[in-house]
Design an enzyme around this catalytic site. Sequence first.
Site, mmCIF file in Angstrom:
data_model
loop_
_atom_site.group_PDB
_atom_site.id
_atom_site.type_symbol
_atom_site.label_atom_id
_atom_site.label_comp_id
_atom_site.label_asym_id
_atom_site.label_seq_id
_atom_site.Cartn_x
_atom_site.Cartn_y
_atom_site.Cartn_z
ATOM 1 N N ASN A 150 8.772 -7.042 4.652
ATOM 2 C CA ASN A 150 7.468 -6.378 4.656
ATOM 3 C C ASN A 150 7.678 -4.873 4.659
ATOM 4 O O ASN A 150 8.341 -4.332 5.546
ATOM 5 C CB ASN A 150 6.655 -6.779 5.892
ATOM 6 C CG ASN A 150 5.297 -6.078 5.903
ATOM 7 O OD1 ASN A 150 4.363 -6.545 5.269
ATOM 8 N ND2 ASN A 150 5.186 -4.962 6.613
ATOM 9 N N HIS A 197 0.823 -1.211 0.000
ATOM 10 C CA HIS A 197 0.000 0.000 0.000
ATOM 11 C C HIS A 197 0.856 1.261 0.000
ATOM 12 O O HIS A 197 1.821 1.372 0.752
ATOM 13 C CB HIS A 197 -0.905 0.089 1.252
ATOM 14 C CG HIS A 197 -1.437 -1.213 1.738
ATOM 15 N ND1 HIS A 197 -2.549 -1.805 1.203
ATOM 16 C CD2 HIS A 197 -1.000 -2.051 2.717
ATOM 17 C CE1 HIS A 197 -2.785 -2.941 1.833
ATOM 18 N NE2 HIS A 197 -1.847 -3.113 2.757
#
Length: 453
Positions: free
Chosen positions: A373, A359
């Site tokens: 991540n 995102h």
Amino acid sequence: MNIVILAAGTGKRMRSALPKVLHPLAGRPLLAHVIDTARTLKPTHLVVVIGHGAEAVRKAVAAPDVQFAVQEQQLGTGHAVQQALPLLDPSAPTLVLYGDVPLTRAGTLQALTDRAGQGGYGVLTVTLADPSGYGRIVRDAHGKVARIVEQKDATPEQLAIAEINTGIIVAPTERLGDWLAALKNDNAQGEFYLTDAVEMAIEAGLEVVTTQPDHEWETLGVNSKQQLAELERIHQRNVADALLVAGVTLADPARLDVRGTLECGRDVSIDVNCVFEGRVTLADNVTVGPNCVIRNANIGAGTRVDAFTHIEGAEVGANVVLGPYARLRPGASLHDESHVGNFVEVKNAVLGHGSKANHLTYIGDADIGARVNIGAGTITCNYDGANKFRTIIEDDVFVGSDTQLVAPVRVKRGATIAAGTTVWKDVEADALVLNDKTQTSRTGYVRPTKKKS
């Protein structure tokens, strides 16, 4: 064999400052398509006759195997070919093509040259339901070509003829030079017509032979933006048909644009309104969602490209998930099973195996290892206003949301970056990094209110 391509016209009906032959079809100049087809015939001499916008045309298609002849005044097709004669091999036949007729297939041209042979005169013709605007093929009582008459010079009887001249001819070069030198311009246009050489060839004892293409669209030319749009759709339909025959699934063949080369493996699926530019490869089982643009990229097997994703100059591995609304810029390299999600931009960066940026993230000038991540809102701060610097994130790092990494900086294996952290120093392996922040709460706080008018 010599090949001459006529590309000197002004193209007034295009209503554009751009020379007509440089208007794009499938993302490339019209003339470039003709040159590509000519090359497949392996000519010993390839000459482009230029005139209007000569330098722009020369610059656009310049190549070691392309020679240029200049037609200073546009005095007709016969005069144009004359300008190329000094650059040709007189002992070989000459094939004449047109820079605004981009869809003629090489096989059609080969059939014409084979039919004419080394010393014959060949004309490519088409029989049309509506021949308006074209020169007519006039044949004698024995069915042999007698002459070609231009529309403006034709009698009512000749206008009823359905077989038309496409302008594409092949002729013995040395004799063609003699015929062109004898041309006259006593016609409605006041031009020296290449077609008038047909009668001279017949008078010299040559039989003028003809062949026809398999498809009418092969000889369609461009004189207006409407015609350009029509040829674009014909070309794209042909590309889509070839993909379907090869086993590609197209949600709607009429809503696909390929502006270059698209190579697809087995079981590839492409949704509507997708554009492919340059050289694009889609490996087996790739799925491309609607409204994607992919330019000069290789997409690995099993990868899913979701809607509105833009990819340029990128290498994408197998089983990657992209988008929706992702952007890969030049130099992006995504390894197998990585994820780049909505509103994530990757530029000149590597994303390792299984790493995810799902995102609202910018990754520029970075090397990211495996199983990393990248939290939402992460920015690699790679530019100081003058220079670019790299960010290095090693394997198994966890980057929390709203993190800024001020390059040059290295985050070592297994480190954790807390949400809202600005990282401007290297981070040791397995460390937790956070910026100390104090949270203050006020009880009884009243929000300001607007005054009523």
